[in-house]
Design a protein around this motif. Structure first.
Motif, short mmCIF file in Angstrom:
data_model
loop_
_atom_site.label_atom_id
_atom_site.label_comp_id
_atom_site.label_asym_id
_atom_site.label_seq_id
_atom_site.Cartn_x
_atom_site.Cartn_y
_atom_site.Cartn_z
N GLU A 2 -52.89 21.97 -3.30
CA GLU A 2 -54.22 21.37 -3.21
C GLU A 2 -55.18 22.39 -2.60
OE1 GLU A 2 -55.00 18.47 -4.36
OE2 GLU A 2 -53.01 17.65 -4.77
N THR A 3 -56.33 22.56 -3.23
CA THR A 3 -57.30 23.51 -2.69
C THR A 3 -58.30 22.85 -1.76
OG1 THR A 3 -58.68 23.20 -4.66
CG2 THR A 3 -57.13 25.05 -4.66
N HIS A 4 -58.46 21.52 -1.87
CA HIS A 4 -59.37 20.82 -0.96
C HIS A 4 -58.94 19.36 -0.85
CE1 HIS A 4 -63.05 20.41 1.39
NE2 HIS A 4 -63.21 19.23 0.81
N VAL A 5 -58.35 19.01 0.27
CA VAL A 5 -57.86 17.65 0.51
C VAL A 5 -58.89 16.86 1.30
CG1 VAL A 5 -56.09 16.28 1.64
CG2 VAL A 5 -55.46 18.38 0.44
N ARG A 6 -59.18 15.66 0.82
CA ARG A 6 -60.10 14.78 1.55
C ARG A 6 -59.33 13.69 2.31
NH1 ARG A 6 -65.29 15.75 0.32
NH2 ARG A 6 -65.75 16.91 -1.59
N ALA A 7 -58.26 13.17 1.70
CA ALA A 7 -57.50 12.10 2.34
C ALA A 7 -56.01 12.38 2.16
CB ALA A 7 -57.86 10.75 1.74
N LEU A 8 -55.28 12.43 3.28
CA LEU A 8 -53.86 12.72 3.22
C LEU A 8 -53.05 11.56 2.66
CD1 LEU A 8 -53.29 14.52 6.64
CD2 LEU A 8 -52.98 15.53 4.37
N GLU A 9 -53.50 10.33 2.91
CA GLU A 9 -52.69 9.17 2.55
C GLU A 9 -52.40 9.11 1.06
OE1 GLU A 9 -55.34 9.17 4.39
OE2 GLU A 9 -54.89 8.23 6.32
N ALA A 10 -53.41 9.38 0.22
CA ALA A 10 -53.21 9.31 -1.23
C ALA A 10 -52.21 10.37 -1.69
CB ALA A 10 -54.54 9.49 -1.95
N ILE A 11 -52.28 11.55 -1.11
CA ILE A 11 -51.36 12.62 -1.48
C ILE A 11 -49.94 12.28 -1.05
CG2 ILE A 11 -50.75 15.03 -0.98
CD1 ILE A 11 -53.71 15.65 -0.94
N ILE A 12 -49.80 11.68 0.12
CA ILE A 12 -48.47 11.29 0.61
C ILE A 12 -47.86 10.23 -0.31
CG2 ILE A 12 -47.26 10.13 2.49
CD1 ILE A 12 -49.29 11.49 4.40
N ARG A 13 -48.67 9.24 -0.71
CA ARG A 13 -48.16 8.19 -1.60
C ARG A 13 -47.73 8.78 -2.95
NH1 ARG A 13 -52.53 5.22 0.58
NH2 ARG A 13 -53.80 5.72 -1.25
N GLU A 14 -48.56 9.67 -3.49
CA GLU A 14 -48.24 10.27 -4.79
C GLU A 14 -46.98 11.11 -4.70
OE1 GLU A 14 -48.65 11.22 -8.85
OE2 GLU A 14 -49.48 9.63 -7.58
N GLY A 15 -46.83 11.85 -3.61
CA GLY A 15 -45.63 12.66 -3.43
C GLY A 15 -44.38 11.81 -3.33
N ALA A 16 -44.48 10.69 -2.62
CA ALA A 16 -43.33 9.79 -2.50
C ALA A 16 -42.95 9.19 -3.85
CB ALA A 16 -43.65 8.68 -1.50
N ALA A 17 -43.96 8.85 -4.65
CA ALA A 17 -43.70 8.28 -5.98
C ALA A 17 -43.02 9.30 -6.88
CB ALA A 17 -45.00 7.78 -6.60
N LYS A 18 -43.47 10.54 -6.83
CA LYS A 18 -42.86 11.58 -7.65
C LYS A 18 -41.43 11.86 -7.20
CE LYS A 18 -47.15 13.92 -8.99
NZ LYS A 18 -47.93 15.18 -8.96
N ARG A 19 -41.21 11.87 -5.89
CA ARG A 19 -39.86 12.10 -5.38
C ARG A 19 -38.91 11.01 -5.89
NH1 ARG A 19 -38.47 13.63 -0.10
NH2 ARG A 19 -40.37 12.68 0.71
N ALA A 20 -39.35 9.75 -5.80
CA ALA A 20 -38.51 8.64 -6.24
C ALA A 20 -38.20 8.75 -7.73
CB ALA A 20 -39.20 7.31 -5.94
N ALA A 21 -39.19 9.14 -8.53
CA ALA A 21 -38.98 9.26 -9.98
C ALA A 21 -37.99 10.37 -10.30
CB ALA A 21 -40.32 9.51 -10.67
N VAL A 22 -38.11 11.49 -9.61
CA VAL A 22 -37.18 12.61 -9.85
C VAL A 22 -35.79 12.26 -9.34
CG1 VAL A 22 -36.65 15.00 -9.23
CG2 VAL A 22 -38.99 14.36 -9.84
#
Length: 232
Positions: free
Chosen positions: A146-166
């Motif tokens: 990410e080159t410019h993060v505004r909110a960490l929560e959305a990125i954390i949720r997306e990362g968790a969803a991708k981890r679960a899928a993989v």
């Protein structure tokens, strides 16, 4: 090692060619169905469009080399409408220059024992992908740049969803980690400092230990974390 720009180019070419083949096959099936329904022969359609019958045959078989002009003429001759459309899907392969430089820098730091995949598809619905997927032994590391993060929560949720899928598609015993790669700007340093509890829970591994595991051949991955990386 394949560079980020080379990897993105290869993905764009391969995926674009696949999309073209699928579209041309579907077009061929539809134009043939209309032609048969209207009782027009291939020879008659060829005469109407100014081409040989073999071109019409190739078009109906899904040949992507038949031009858009011939396709449009064929549709018009059969009383149909020819359109070229594009639909939004997954995230773009091409990011800004800063993003590409950070990806290049991360790949440069990787020990050769890591096997990187750029824009690695994420299993499941939609067309999600991970910026960089590293694999070595039973370790899989999903890196989101990410080159410019505004909110960490959305990125954390997306990362968790991708981890679960993989994780749902890999052998038992393999471990999947999520790493957020950020340029060490004043904004990002302040954002992380302002949310110590969230960062500690979501990204417990320190940046130095992540960097050490990335550059080493036999150090186990320490877990989820934030990797600070400036563009090269």
């Amino acid at each position: 090692m394949v560079s980020a720009s080379q990897g993105i180019s290869r993905l764009a070419i391969n995926d674009g060619d696949r999309q073209l083949r699928r579209t041309c096959i579907r077009f061929g099936e539809e134009i043939r169905e209309i032609r048969l329904r209207t009782g027009v022969s291939q020879a008659a359609l060829a005469r109407a469009t100014g081409v040989s019958r073999s071109v019409i045959c190739r078009m109906e078989q899904g040949d992507p080399d038949v031009s858009a002009r011939i396709r449009a003429r064929s549709a018009a001759a059969l009383g149909a409408e020819f359109r070229i459309a594009i639909y939004p899907g997954r995230a773009p392969l091409i990011h800004d220059a800063a993003h590409a430089r950070i990806v290049e820098a991360v790949l440069h730091r990787c020990h050769p024992s890591w096997h990187p995949t750029l824009e690695a598809p994420v299993p499941g619905p939609g067309r999600r992908s991970t910026d960089v997927r590293l694999e070595r032994g039973d370790e899989i590391v999903l890196m989101e740049v990410e080159t410019h993060v505004r909110a960490l929560e959305a990125i954390i949720r997306e990362g968790a969803a991708k981890r679960a899928a993989v994780a749902a598609t890999i052998p038992t015993g393999h471990r999947v980690h999520v790493v957020l790669v950020l340029p060490p700007t004043r904004h990002h340093r302040a954002l992380v400092a302002a949310h110590p509890s969230i960062v500690a829970a979501a990204f417990p591994a320190g940046g130095a230990t992540l960097a050490h595991a990335l550059a080493s051949s036999n150090v186990g991955w320490p877990g989820d974390g934030i990797l600070w990386q400036a563009g090269s």
